[in-house]
Write a protein that holds these residues in place. Structure first.
Motif, short mmCIF file in Angstrom:
data_model
loop_
_atom_site.label_atom_id
_atom_site.label_comp_id
_atom_site.label_asym_id
_atom_site.label_seq_id
_atom_site.Cartn_x
_atom_site.Cartn_y
_atom_site.Cartn_z
N GLY A 153 1.04 -14.44 -10.72
CA GLY A 153 0.23 -15.32 -9.90
C GLY A 153 0.87 -16.68 -9.74
N GLU A 154 1.40 -17.24 -10.85
CA GLU A 154 2.04 -18.55 -10.79
C GLU A 154 3.30 -18.50 -9.93
N GLU A 155 4.05 -17.41 -10.05
CA GLU A 155 5.25 -17.26 -9.23
C GLU A 155 4.88 -17.20 -7.75
N ALA A 169 -4.01 -10.96 -3.20
CA ALA A 169 -2.79 -10.23 -2.85
C ALA A 169 -2.32 -9.36 -4.01
N ALA A 170 -2.42 -9.88 -5.24
CA ALA A 170 -2.00 -9.10 -6.41
C ALA A 170 -2.89 -7.88 -6.60
N GLU A 171 -4.20 -8.06 -6.44
CA GLU A 171 -5.11 -6.93 -6.59
C GLU A 171 -4.88 -5.90 -5.48
N LEU A 172 -4.62 -6.38 -4.26
CA LEU A 172 -4.34 -5.47 -3.15
C LEU A 172 -3.06 -4.68 -3.43
N LEU A 173 -2.02 -5.35 -3.95
CA LEU A 173 -0.78 -4.66 -4.27
C LEU A 173 -1.01 -3.58 -5.31
N ALA A 174 -1.80 -3.91 -6.35
CA ALA A 174 -2.08 -2.93 -7.40
C ALA A 174 -2.84 -1.73 -6.84
N GLU A 175 -3.83 -1.98 -6.00
CA GLU A 175 -4.62 -0.88 -5.45
C GLU A 175 -3.78 -0.01 -4.52
N ILE A 220 9.00 1.22 -12.49
CA ILE A 220 8.83 0.03 -11.65
C ILE A 220 7.39 -0.05 -11.14
N ARG A 221 6.86 1.08 -10.68
CA ARG A 221 5.50 1.10 -10.13
C ARG A 221 4.47 0.70 -11.19
N ARG A 222 4.57 1.30 -12.37
CA ARG A 222 3.62 0.98 -13.44
C ARG A 222 3.75 -0.47 -13.88
N SER A 223 4.98 -0.97 -13.92
CA SER A 223 5.19 -2.36 -14.32
C SER A 223 4.58 -3.32 -13.29
N LEU A 224 4.74 -3.01 -12.00
CA LEU A 224 4.15 -3.85 -10.97
C LEU A 224 2.63 -3.85 -11.04
N ILE A 225 2.04 -2.67 -11.26
CA ILE A 225 0.58 -2.59 -11.37
C ILE A 225 0.09 -3.40 -12.56
N ALA A 226 0.78 -3.25 -13.70
CA ALA A 226 0.37 -3.98 -14.91
C ALA A 226 0.50 -5.49 -14.70
N ARG A 227 1.58 -5.92 -14.09
CA ARG A 227 1.78 -7.36 -13.87
C ARG A 227 0.76 -7.91 -12.88
N ALA A 228 0.45 -7.11 -11.84
CA ALA A 228 -0.52 -7.57 -10.84
C ALA A 228 -1.90 -7.73 -11.44
N ARG A 229 -2.25 -6.87 -12.41
CA ARG A 229 -3.58 -6.90 -13.01
C ARG A 229 -3.67 -7.86 -14.20
N ASP A 230 -2.54 -8.29 -14.72
CA ASP A 230 -2.55 -9.14 -15.92
C ASP A 230 -2.48 -10.61 -15.50
N PRO A 231 -3.56 -11.37 -15.75
CA PRO A 231 -3.53 -12.80 -15.36
C PRO A 231 -2.52 -13.61 -16.14
#
Length: 407
Positions: A311-313, A130-136, A295-306
Motif C-alpha cells: 500500500g505504501e509503495e 486496488a489491492a483488494e481488487l487485485l487479490a480478488e 508469484i500469484r500466492r505472494s501477490l495475493i498475500a501482499r495485497a491482503r496484508d496491510p
C-alpha cells in the motif's frame, strides 16, 4: 412552505368572511380589505389548482388535463432522452466541453495532495481498493489456465526474439565498460569453492589415473596434492592479478563469442536451436507453472496484508504520478487528448444506450414515484407560486375596487 401557502389562503378566507358586513356599512377602508381578501382567495385557489394539477387530480376529481406529469410520464421520459442526446451527448458538444477541462492536472492535484489536505487518506482508499481488487482477480481466475496463458505469451514473445545478436551486443558492451571483470572474479571463486568441496573425489580420480607402481609407493597422493595445490595457486593468481594470461584468454574467448553471436550464422543457428528446445521442453513448462503459482500466492498475500508495504509503495507511486501530471505539460496534453477522444467515442457509440437507460428508468417509475421526485426537485418554488398568486390576486382586487369606487 406548503403549510405557509395553505395558511395564507385560509387567512384570506377568514378575512373575507369577517369583512362582509364591514365593507358595506363600515369605513371605506374595509372595502379595500374585503376586496383584497376576496381577490387573494381567488388567486390563491387558482394557483393551488394549477400547482396541484401538475402532479395529481385536485381533490381526487378526474378533471381533464390534470395530473399532467403522471399521465404523461412516458412522453416526458422520451423528451428527456431526446434532450440529453441532442444537447449533451453529441460528439461535438462532448469535445467542446472536454477541451476546456484539464483532467490530467486535476487528477495530479488529487493524487499529490498533501496529508493536511487529506491526500494520504484519499490515496489510501484508492490503493486499498486496488489491492483488494487485485487479490480478488487473482483468486477468481483459474491459476492453471492463467499460468498457461502467461507462459504461452512469454514463449511466443521469446520465439520472436533473436537472442544471439542481443547476447553478443551485451557481451561487447559489458567488456567495453570493464564490467566483465567481476564476473570473471566470481567464476574463479566459484571454481575454487567447487574444487574445495569435491577435493576427495578429485584426489580419487587423479589416483586412479597414475600408474600402479606409483600408487604402491604412495607417490599418487603426493601427485594429487601437487595437482590440487597447483590448481588453487593458479586460481589465486588469476584472482589477484588483473593482467594474468589466463584472464586474457578468458577475455579473448568472450570477445570471440560476442562477435560470433552477432555475425557467425552457425553460432546463431545453434543458439536459436537451443532456444527452441528450451521453450519446447516440458520441464520448463512445469518449472514455470510452479514459479507462477508462487508469484500469484505472494501477490495475493501482499495485497491482503496491510503490513506488507504494498500500500505504501502504491501510495508513493501515485504521489509521484500526481507530481508528474501537475508539472509535465506534454503529459497533460497527451492524457487530456486521450480522455477527450475516449469520451467522444463513448458518446458516439453508447449515447443512444445512455439516453435509452434514462428513458426506460423514468418509464418504469410509478405515478407516485415520479410525482414525488419531480415535486421534490422543484421544491419550495412551487409553494411560492401559490403565495405569490395570493398576494398578486389581492393587489389586483384592491386595484379593481379602487376603479369601481372612482368611476
Amino acid at each position: 412552505m406548503r403549510w405557509t401557502a395553505t395558511g395564507m389562503l385560509a387567512a384570506m378566507a377568514a378575512i373575507f368572511v369577517a369583512t362582509l358586513g364591514l365593507a358595506a356599512d363600515g369605513h371605506p377602508a374595509w372595502g379595500y380589505v374585503h376586496a383584497f381578501a376576496e381577490a387573494a382567495m381567488v388567486g390563491g385557489l387558482a394557483d393551488w389548482f394549477a400547482v396541484t394539477a401538475l402532479f395529481r387530480h385536485p381533490l381526487g376529481l378526474p378533471i381533464p388535463h390534470t395530473a399532467i406529469i403522471p399521465e404523461n410520464k412516458d412522453r416526458i421520459a422520451d423528451t428527456m432522452a431526446v434532450f440529453l442526446r441532442e444537447n449533451f451527448l453529441t460528439p461535438a458538444v462532448v469535445a467542446r466541453r472536454m477541451a476546456a477541462m484539464n483532467i490530467a492536472k486535476a487528477a495530479g492535484e488529487f493524487l499529490a495532495a498533501s496529508p493536511e489536505r487529506g491526500g494520504v487518506d484519499d490515496r489510501s482508499r484508492i490503493t486499498g481498493g486496488a489491492a483488494e481488487l487485485l487479490a480478488e482477480v487473482l483468486e477468481s481466475l483459474d491459476p492453471d489456465r492463467l499460468g498457461n496463458q502467461v507462459r504461452s505469451g512469454l514463449a511466443g514473445q521469446l520465439a520472436k526474439l533473436d537472442i544471439a545478436p542481443l547476447a553478443g551486443r551485451m557481451i561487447e558492451t559489458t567488456m567495453a565498460d570493464k564490467r566483465h571483470q567481476p564476473l570473471i572474479d566470481g567464476f574463479v571463486r566459484w571454481a575454487g569453492l567447487t574444487i574445495e568441496d569435491n577435493e576427495d573425489t578429485l584426489r580419487e580420480i587423479i589416483s586412479q589415473r597414475v600408474a600402479g607402481v606409483l600408487r604402491w609407493t604412495g607417490i599418487d597422493k603426493t601427485i594429487s596434492s601437487s595437482v590440487l595445490d597447483g590448481l588453487y595457486k593458479l586460481l589465486a593468481e588469476v584472482l589477484v592479478n588483473p593482467q594474468h594470461p589466463l584472464r586474457g584468454k578468458i577475455e579473448e574467448g568472450l570477445s570471440k563469442l560476442g562477435q560470433d553471436l552477432q555475425h557467425d550464422p552457425e553460432t546463431r543457428a545453434k543458439v536459436e536451436e537451443m532456444k527452441r528446445e528450451l521453450i519446447a521442453n516440458p520441464a520448463v513448462a512445469v518449472w514455470w507453472t510452479g514459479v507462477w503459482e508462487r508469484i500469484r500466492r505472494s501477490l495475493i498475500a501482499r495485497a491482503r496484508d496491510p503490513e506488507s508495504g504494498m500500500g505504501e509503495e502504491m501510495r508513493s507511486m501515485l504521489a509521484e504520478l500526481g507530481t508528474a501530471l501537475q508539472s509535465d505539460a506534454r503529459l497533460q496534453h497527451q492524457i487530456n487528448r486521450f480522455a477527450r477522444r475516449t469520451m467522444v467515442g463513448v458518446a458516439t457509440r453508447y449515447g443512444d444506450q445512455i439516453v435509452r437507460l434514462v428513458s426506460e428508468t423514468v418509464k418504469r417509475w410509478d405515478a407516485r414515484t415520479i410525482t414525488d421526485r419531480v415535486e421534490g426537485a422543484v421544491g419550495r418554488d412551487l409553494q411560492f407560486i401559490r403565495i405569490n398568486g395570493t398576494l398578486v390576486g389581492g393587489l389586483v382586487g384592491m386595484a379593481l375596487h379602487f376603479l369601481t369606487v372612482v368611476l
